[in-house]
Enzyme design. Structure first.
Site, mmCIF file in Angstrom:
data_model
loop_
_atom_site.group_PDB
_atom_site.id
_atom_site.type_symbol
_atom_site.label_atom_id
_atom_site.label_comp_id
_atom_site.label_asym_id
_atom_site.label_seq_id
_atom_site.Cartn_x
_atom_site.Cartn_y
_atom_site.Cartn_z
ATOM 1 N N PHE A 117 2.795 -16.775 -0.893
ATOM 2 C CA PHE A 117 3.090 -16.532 -2.311
ATOM 3 C C PHE A 117 3.465 -17.811 -3.052
ATOM 4 O O PHE A 117 4.234 -17.797 -4.008
ATOM 5 C CB PHE A 117 4.124 -15.409 -2.493
ATOM 6 C CG PHE A 117 3.459 -14.068 -2.363
ATOM 7 C CD1 PHE A 117 2.959 -13.645 -1.149
ATOM 8 C CD2 PHE A 117 3.262 -13.260 -3.488
ATOM 9 C CE1 PHE A 117 2.271 -12.445 -1.022
ATOM 10 C CE2 PHE A 117 2.579 -12.058 -3.376
ATOM 11 C CZ PHE A 117 2.086 -11.652 -2.134
ATOM 12 N N ARG A 133 -6.438 -3.487 -12.999
ATOM 13 C CA ARG A 133 -5.240 -3.233 -13.808
ATOM 14 C C ARG A 133 -4.414 -4.518 -13.939
ATOM 15 O O ARG A 133 -4.122 -5.169 -12.953
ATOM 16 C CB ARG A 133 -4.402 -2.121 -13.173
ATOM 17 C CG ARG A 133 -5.014 -0.746 -13.378
ATOM 18 C CD ARG A 133 -4.219 0.328 -12.691
ATOM 19 N NE ARG A 133 -4.342 0.234 -11.254
ATOM 20 C CZ ARG A 133 -3.666 1.010 -10.396
ATOM 21 N NH1 ARG A 133 -2.810 1.904 -10.857
ATOM 22 N NH2 ARG A 133 -3.831 0.887 -9.098
ATOM 23 N N ASP A 189 -4.114 16.272 -5.021
ATOM 24 C CA ASP A 189 -4.157 15.403 -6.200
ATOM 25 C C ASP A 189 -4.570 16.253 -7.387
ATOM 26 O O ASP A 189 -5.319 17.223 -7.220
ATOM 27 C CB ASP A 189 -5.163 14.259 -5.992
ATOM 28 C CG ASP A 189 -4.892 13.088 -6.916
ATOM 29 O OD1 ASP A 189 -4.420 12.046 -6.425
ATOM 30 O OD2 ASP A 189 -5.122 13.227 -8.139
ATOM 31 N N ALA A 234 -0.638 -21.425 -6.556
ATOM 32 C CA ALA A 234 -0.655 -21.527 -8.014
ATOM 33 C C ALA A 234 -1.979 -20.978 -8.528
ATOM 34 O O ALA A 234 -2.987 -21.005 -7.833
ATOM 35 C CB ALA A 234 -0.496 -22.983 -8.416
ATOM 36 N N GLY A 235 -1.975 -20.457 -9.730
ATOM 37 C CA GLY A 235 -3.211 -19.905 -10.282
ATOM 38 C C GLY A 235 -2.998 -19.361 -11.671
ATOM 39 O O GLY A 235 -2.163 -19.875 -12.433
ATOM 40 N N VAL A 244 -2.021 4.319 -2.840
ATOM 41 C CA VAL A 244 -0.970 4.421 -1.826
ATOM 42 C C VAL A 244 -1.182 5.649 -0.932
ATOM 43 O O VAL A 244 -1.152 5.577 0.287
ATOM 44 C CB VAL A 244 0.430 4.487 -2.504
ATOM 45 C CG1 VAL A 244 1.527 4.759 -1.488
ATOM 46 C CG2 VAL A 244 0.718 3.189 -3.258
ATOM 47 N N LYS A 288 12.977 -2.206 -3.009
ATOM 48 C CA LYS A 288 11.585 -2.215 -3.470
ATOM 49 C C LYS A 288 11.423 -3.126 -4.695
ATOM 50 O O LYS A 288 10.534 -3.972 -4.766
ATOM 51 C CB LYS A 288 11.142 -0.780 -3.792
ATOM 52 C CG LYS A 288 9.817 -0.674 -4.496
ATOM 53 C CD LYS A 288 8.657 -1.085 -3.618
ATOM 54 C CE LYS A 288 7.415 -1.286 -4.440
ATOM 55 N NZ LYS A 288 6.234 -1.534 -3.673
ATOM 56 N N CYS A 309 1.404 -3.472 -9.824
ATOM 57 C CA CYS A 309 2.800 -3.431 -9.368
ATOM 58 C C CYS A 309 3.695 -4.508 -9.975
ATOM 59 O O CYS A 309 4.686 -4.195 -10.633
ATOM 60 C CB CYS A 309 2.845 -3.538 -7.857
ATOM 61 S SG CYS A 309 1.833 -2.298 -7.070
HETATM 62 C C1 UGA Z 1 2.267 -6.150 -4.252
HETATM 63 C C2 UGA Z 1 3.147 -6.517 -3.055
HETATM 64 O O1 UGA Z 1 2.629 -7.673 -2.396
HETATM 65 C C3 UGA Z 1 3.217 -5.369 -2.058
HETATM 66 O O2 UGA Z 1 4.134 -5.689 -1.010
HETATM 67 C C4 UGA Z 1 3.712 -4.118 -2.794
HETATM 68 O O3 UGA Z 1 3.752 -2.997 -1.937
HETATM 69 C C5 UGA Z 1 2.791 -3.802 -3.953
HETATM 70 O O4 UGA Z 1 2.745 -4.927 -4.843
HETATM 71 C C6 UGA Z 1 3.352 -2.591 -4.660
HETATM 72 O O5 UGA Z 1 4.442 -2.672 -5.238
HETATM 73 O O6 UGA Z 1 2.793 -1.498 -4.480
HETATM 74 P P1 UGA Z 1 -0.377 -6.091 -4.686
HETATM 75 O O7 UGA Z 1 -0.055 -5.726 -6.090
HETATM 76 O O8 UGA Z 1 -1.436 -5.356 -3.958
HETATM 77 O O9 UGA Z 1 0.942 -5.973 -3.763
HETATM 78 O O10 UGA Z 1 -0.827 -7.607 -4.700
HETATM 79 P P2 UGA Z 1 -0.306 -9.016 -4.158
HETATM 80 O O11 UGA Z 1 -1.161 -9.429 -3.028
HETATM 81 O O12 UGA Z 1 1.146 -9.054 -3.955
HETATM 82 O O13 UGA Z 1 -0.676 -9.935 -5.417
HETATM 83 C C7 UGA Z 1 -0.088 -9.692 -6.701
HETATM 84 C C8 UGA Z 1 -0.551 -10.713 -7.700
HETATM 85 O O14 UGA Z 1 -0.002 -11.983 -7.433
HETATM 86 C C9 UGA Z 1 -2.066 -10.909 -7.751
HETATM 87 O O15 UGA Z 1 -2.479 -11.013 -9.095
HETATM 88 C C10 UGA Z 1 -2.284 -12.218 -7.018
HETATM 89 O O16 UGA Z 1 -3.434 -12.888 -7.443
HETATM 90 C C11 UGA Z 1 -1.020 -12.971 -7.405
HETATM 91 N N1 UGA Z 1 -0.645 -14.014 -6.424
HETATM 92 C C12 UGA Z 1 -0.242 -13.677 -5.163
HETATM 93 C C13 UGA Z 1 -0.648 -15.346 -6.817
HETATM 94 O O17 UGA Z 1 -0.990 -15.689 -7.964
HETATM 95 N N2 UGA Z 1 -0.256 -16.306 -5.921
HETATM 96 C C14 UGA Z 1 0.148 -16.000 -4.649
HETATM 97 O O18 UGA Z 1 0.505 -16.917 -3.901
HETATM 98 C C15 UGA Z 1 0.147 -14.641 -4.267
#
Ligand code: UGA
Length: 447
Positions: A261, A339, A32, A264-265, A13, A215, A272
């Protein structure tokens, strides 16, 4: 006036935030506690993989708009807005460990004691509702001896997606400012006006508790959306001719739902969603509320691993003695972060069946090695990973995996079979090999 920015915590971040501000002529000073990280940043090497960050870091160091501080004192003396971007890990019971946030606030406040100017503390780390107003405010006032008005305090959540962090900093959907008083809110708003210029995103100005809740509610809602479609994917697998991709497309056309979002997977992972969902459940429980919905989405997320194992078993028969190729280790494409990666969870489960596992990832091999050790075989190329294998499982949707064709599977694998856990492929293109996919009705999957 162009503000001088301090950034505490130069991780996923903080570092992109520091470089972004520095690229828009702000003077930025970062701190840091991880000395290895600091050394690498000073040498213009990003300690993490993030699209565009390497080039930007090099540029802002050369332009001298970004530098690394050696102490909190230096940060406080050389800047007036301090963004706190340190980690908030989970305690074993799911609650949030605030030790790094508290430590950063304590150290900043000690140094604040010695300066006259008005300065603003901005917490970006994800913290439980009430933390800014109750805990952080008291620490600042006790340690600095200052009263509100002499210093400012905001909670300003980040919504950065890993892999797209810079894009999301430059083009956010909105900025949420949870200000402890009017002066703090106006100050931070002005910082963002100077950063975004004519393309200012929508702003929501509120109190810190609402901002903290926004958040969590945001991440839990997105995780719920994914778990919902994963539940539908399990239903689809039991209906010949059903396909979750088409169902997602159809419901996503409803503007009230939206297509994003709904992929499926294997489920949601990363640093996060799993942490924030658990913490959210914990707040509810602490208040005696029934958060059954949150429990269910965690359960569905876990069940997708079992679902994948079941599909894999149906493709290869008994696992014992088989070789399985896993393509993708990062928790999602575009990052080297492993992670809470669902792929690693799947590997842990598969290893219980005495299988030989070969793995490939374009960016995350090094980080995965720290977790998986010598329990798997690491491969530098997709071909090497496929060779002599009995099943290929695509666990992360890296774009390079989209190029895989059935001919390639036939050429390299001992027994060509593909399990598509991220819905990358058109089943019609894999008619000559055994093929299955999450959320794809069995008949289509060749059963
Ligand atoms: C997520 C949020 O999208 C951000 O808005 C937020 O700022 C961040 O967490 C945080 O709290 O700091 P991030 O963890 O980088 O971001 O990843 P995402 O792109 O949201 O994906 C999260 C997980 O969901 C991944 O494992 C991804 O593969 C999965 N996912 C996402 C799905 O299985 N299907 C989807 O349609 C979308």
């Amino acid at each position: 006036m162009i503000y001088r920015i301090g950034v505490i915590g130069l991780g996923y971040v903080g570092l992109p935030l520091a470089c972004a501000f520095a690229s828009r002529s702000f003077k930025v000073i970062g701190l840091d506690t991880d000395l290895e990280k600091i050394e690498s940043i000073k040498n213009a090497e990003t300690p993490i993989y993030e699209e565009g960050l390497q080039e930007l870091l090099k540029k802002v160091l050369e332009d001298k708009t970004f530098k690394v501080a050696s102490s909190y004192k230096e940060v406080v003396e050389e800047a007036e807005v301090y963004f706190i971007c340190v980690g908030t890990p989970s305690n074993p019971d799911g609650s949030v460990d605030l030790k790094y946030v508290k430590e950063a606030v304590e150290m900043l406040s000690e140094s604040l004691k010695r300066v006259e100017k008005y300065s603003l503390l901005v917490v970006r780390s994800t913290i439980p509702p009430g933390t800014t107003s109750n805990i952080i405010r008291s620490i600042v006032e006790e340690r600095s001896g200052k009263k509100l008005g002499e210093y400012g305090l905001c909670f300003n959540p980040e919504f950065l997606r890993e892999g797209n962090a810079l894009h999301d900093i430059f083009n956010p959907d909105r900025i949420i400012i949870g200000a402890i008083d009017e002066k703090s809110g106006a100050f931070l708003l002005d910082v963002y006006k100077k950063f975004h210029g004519d393309s200012m995103p929508p702003i929501l100005l509120t109190n810190p508790t609402n901002a903290e809740l926004i958040k969590y509610a945001n991440n839990v809602f997105l995780a719920t959306k994914i778990s919902f479609i994963n539940m539908v994917s399990q239903l689809c697998q039991n209906l010949p001719d059903a396909d979750v991709k088409i169902v997602a497309e159809g419901i996503g056309m409803d503007k009230r739902i939206g297509r994003e979002f709904l992929n499926a997977g294997l489920g949601w992972g990363g640093s996060c969603f799993p942490k924030d969902v658990k913490a959210f459940l914990r707040f509810g429980e602490e208040m005696g509320l029934d958060f059954g919905l949150v429990k269910s989405i965690i359960k569905i997320n876990e069940s997708q691993i079992k679902n994948a194992i079941k599909l894999a078993e149906e493709l290869v028969g008994r696992f014992k003695g088989k070789t399985i190729s896993i393509l993708g280790l990062a928790f999602k494409p575009g990052t080297d972060d492993v992670r809470e990666s669902r792929s690693i969870r799947l590997i842990d489960e598969l290893l219980k069946y005495n299988v030989k596992i070969k793995v490939h990832d374009p960016k995350a091999l090094e980080k995965a090695k720290k977790i998986l050790g010598d329990r798997v075989i690491y491969c530098r190329t997709i071909e090497e990973c496929l060779s002599n294998s009995d099943l290929c499982i695509v666990a992360t949707e890296w774009s390079e995996y989209k190029e895989i064709k059935q001919e390639m599977l036939k050429k390299y694998m001992r027994n060509p079979a593909l399990l598509d856990c991220r819905r990358l492929y058109d089943p019609e293109q894999f008619k000559d090999v055994r093929f299955a996919a999450i959320g794809l009705g069995y008949k289509k999957a060749g059963h």
